[in-house]
Design a protein around this motif. Structure first.
Motif, PDB file in Angstrom:
ATOM      1  N   GLN A  27      15.992   8.976  -7.528  1.00 51.89           N
ATOM      2  CA  GLN A  27      17.068   9.526  -6.704  1.00 51.89           C
ATOM      3  C   GLN A  27      17.671   8.471  -5.786  1.00 51.89           C
ATOM      4  N   ARG A  60       5.368   6.838 -17.840  1.00 56.46           N
ATOM      5  CA  ARG A  60       6.312   6.990 -16.720  1.00 56.46           C
ATOM      6  C   ARG A  60       7.740   6.657 -17.165  1.00 56.46           C
ATOM      7  N   THR A 104       6.427  12.675  -9.515  1.00 59.89           N
ATOM      8  CA  THR A 104       7.225  13.061  -8.351  1.00 59.89           C
ATOM      9  C   THR A 104       7.670  11.838  -7.562  1.00 59.89           C
ATOM     10  N   ALA A 105       6.776  10.869  -7.397  1.00 60.41           N
ATOM     11  CA  ALA A 105       7.131   9.632  -6.686  1.00 60.41           C
ATOM     12  C   ALA A 105       8.182   8.846  -7.462  1.00 60.41           C
ATOM     13  N   ASP A 106       8.032   8.794  -8.784  1.00 61.35           N
ATOM     14  CA  ASP A 106       9.032   8.096  -9.606  1.00 61.35           C
ATOM     15  C   ASP A 106      10.393   8.775  -9.494  1.00 61.35           C
ATOM     16  N   ARG A 107      10.399  10.107  -9.515  1.00 63.02           N
ATOM     17  CA  ARG A 107      11.667  10.817  -9.414  1.00 63.02           C
ATOM     18  C   ARG A 107      12.327  10.573  -8.057  1.00 63.02           C
ATOM     19  N   ALA A 108      11.525  10.448  -7.012  1.00 62.11           N
ATOM     20  CA  ALA A 108      12.083  10.165  -5.688  1.00 62.11           C
ATOM     21  C   ALA A 108      12.769   8.799  -5.669  1.00 62.11           C
ATOM     22  N   GLU A 138      15.330  11.884 -17.870  1.00 68.80           N
ATOM     23  CA  GLU A 138      16.209  12.382 -16.815  1.00 68.80           C
ATOM     24  C   GLU A 138      17.618  11.815 -16.945  1.00 68.80           C
ATOM     25  N   GLY A 196       4.499  20.382 -12.913  1.00 70.94           N
ATOM     26  CA  GLY A 196       5.777  20.077 -12.293  1.00 70.94           C
ATOM     27  C   GLY A 196       5.666  19.252 -11.029  1.00 70.94           C
ATOM     28  N   ASP A 197       4.534  19.355 -10.328  1.00 68.96           N
ATOM     29  CA  ASP A 197       4.367  18.625  -9.078  1.00 68.96           C
ATOM     30  C   ASP A 197       3.432  17.424  -9.228  1.00 68.96           C
ATOM     31  N   ASP A 198       3.336  16.882 -10.451  1.00 72.33           N
ATOM     32  CA  ASP A 198       2.482  15.707 -10.663  1.00 72.33           C
ATOM     33  C   ASP A 198       2.874  14.609  -9.677  1.00 72.33           C
ATOM     34  N   PRO A 199       1.913  14.068  -8.903  1.00 72.05           N
ATOM     35  CA  PRO A 199       2.275  13.122  -7.838  1.00 72.05           C
ATOM     36  C   PRO A 199       2.885  11.820  -8.338  1.00 72.05           C
TER      37      PRO A 199
END
Length: 336
Positions: free
Chosen positions: A110, A26, A103-107, A33, A97-100
């Motif tokens: 942000q 992770r 995706t949660a880490d990217r949220a 990014e 691309g939509d790995d949960p």
């Protein structure tokens, strides 16, 4: 998937062993990014600072993550080149691309970036009235401006783009050289000051726009000259801003960057929202090269002894590698 750069067996083994753990994987994804501090990673991952630091140490030792220190802060990011960068790309390419999990880490990432942006916006709003006075903390502004004019030259410019225009001083200085000029800033307070300056200067070829330096509200491939003057040290991802600035350039266009040389004035971070304490030449030239620019000028503007304890300012000029067009073939030319 692009082929990776080769590496010795033991290096590949160490890298795969380091990446083969949930938190470390992770971390690699997050640091691909943007560069982050330990405290920011703690916020995103919801883990303790010692645990995150241990994982980062293993990733650094394996060459999958790089670390650089600026004063009291340490920043982490994935390598920009070499075998480590290739391995990271190969690993991340295996994910959906939509790995949960990612995706949660990217949220949460942000949310961290949004908090940074809000902090900077509050600072700019509070400091808008004395912005030019803050710039007096470094080598005399007239020396910086003279160096900028000398670097650019006196030849006319068709289109000028000033990113992070602030009070509009660069537009006041350079817009007279241009057929048209555009200034971008995210702060409405700054744009109000810039607009007043432009009106006082009688500039009729200049527009101001509110916008994000990471997603510029301008045409691509449209500007002969783009300038980033004392902007990058506020940004969490200066490389991304340079890439975005380069996309605004026409083939053969020029990018001028002006910023602090490396320093240790922690008060600028604490009191003035500086994200970075200056930039070394190799760092900026590397980011410009990655963006597709050839660096033509590297210059340090050092304060005179009578100026006291002021900061050195550095200047870089990059040239877009693309050609505007080839000359027409001889057979298509009229011959007398």
């Amino acid at each position: 998937m692009p082929q990776s750069e080769g590496a010795p067996f033991d290096i590949v083994l160490a890298a795969l062993a380091a990446a083969g753990e949930a938190t470390r994987l992770r971390l690699v994804a997050l640091l691909s990014e943007v560069e982050l501090t330990v405290s920011e990673l703690v916020t995103i991952l919801g883990q303790s600072q010692p645990r995150v630091s241990r994982h980062l140490k293993l990733l650094v030792e394996a060459g999958l993550v790089e670390r650089h220190r600026e004063g009291a802060w340490a920043f982490f990011h994935v390598p920009h080149g070499g075998a480590g960068a290739s391995l990271v790309r190969d690993i991340l390419a295996r994910f959906k691309g939509d790995d949960p999990v990612l995706t949660a880490d990217r949220a949460r990432l942000q949310e961290v970036r949004h908090a940074r942006a809000e902090q900077a916006a509050r600072y700019f709003a509070a400091q808008a009235g004395n912005w030019d006075r803050l710039r007096a903390m470094h080598v005399a502004e007239e020396h910086v401006e003279a160096a900028i004019r000398e670097t650019i030259g006196a030849a006319p410019v068709d289109s000028l783009l000033d990113l992070g225009t602030g009070t509009g001083r660069m537009l006041e200085l350079l817009a007279p050289l241009a057929t048209r000029a555009v200034g971008i800033d995210q702060s409405p307070q700054m744009l109000s000051l810039a607009r007043a300056r432009i009106e006082r200067s009688g500039l009729r070829n200049t527009q101001l726009r509110q916008g994000d330096l990471y997603a510029l509200p301008v045409e691509r491939n449209s500007y002969d000259l783009v300038i980033l003057h004392q902007v990058l040290h506020y940004l969490d991802d200066p490389s991304r801003a340079i890439r975005e600035a380069t996309r605004a350039l026409r083939p053969g266009g020029r990018l001028v960057i002006v910023d602090f040389a490396p320093h240790n004035e922690e008060t600028l971070r604490e009191a003035h929202a500086h994200r970075r304490l200056g930039f070394a030449h190799e760092e900026i030239t590397g980011m410009m090269s990655d963006a597709g620019l050839d660096v033509l000028v590297e210059r340090d503007l050092v304060p005179d002894t009578h100026e006291g304890h002021k900061l050195t300012v550095s200047l870089w000029l990059g040239h877009d590698r693309r050609f505007i067009s080839d000359a027409p073939p001889l057979m298509a030319q009229e011959v007398a």
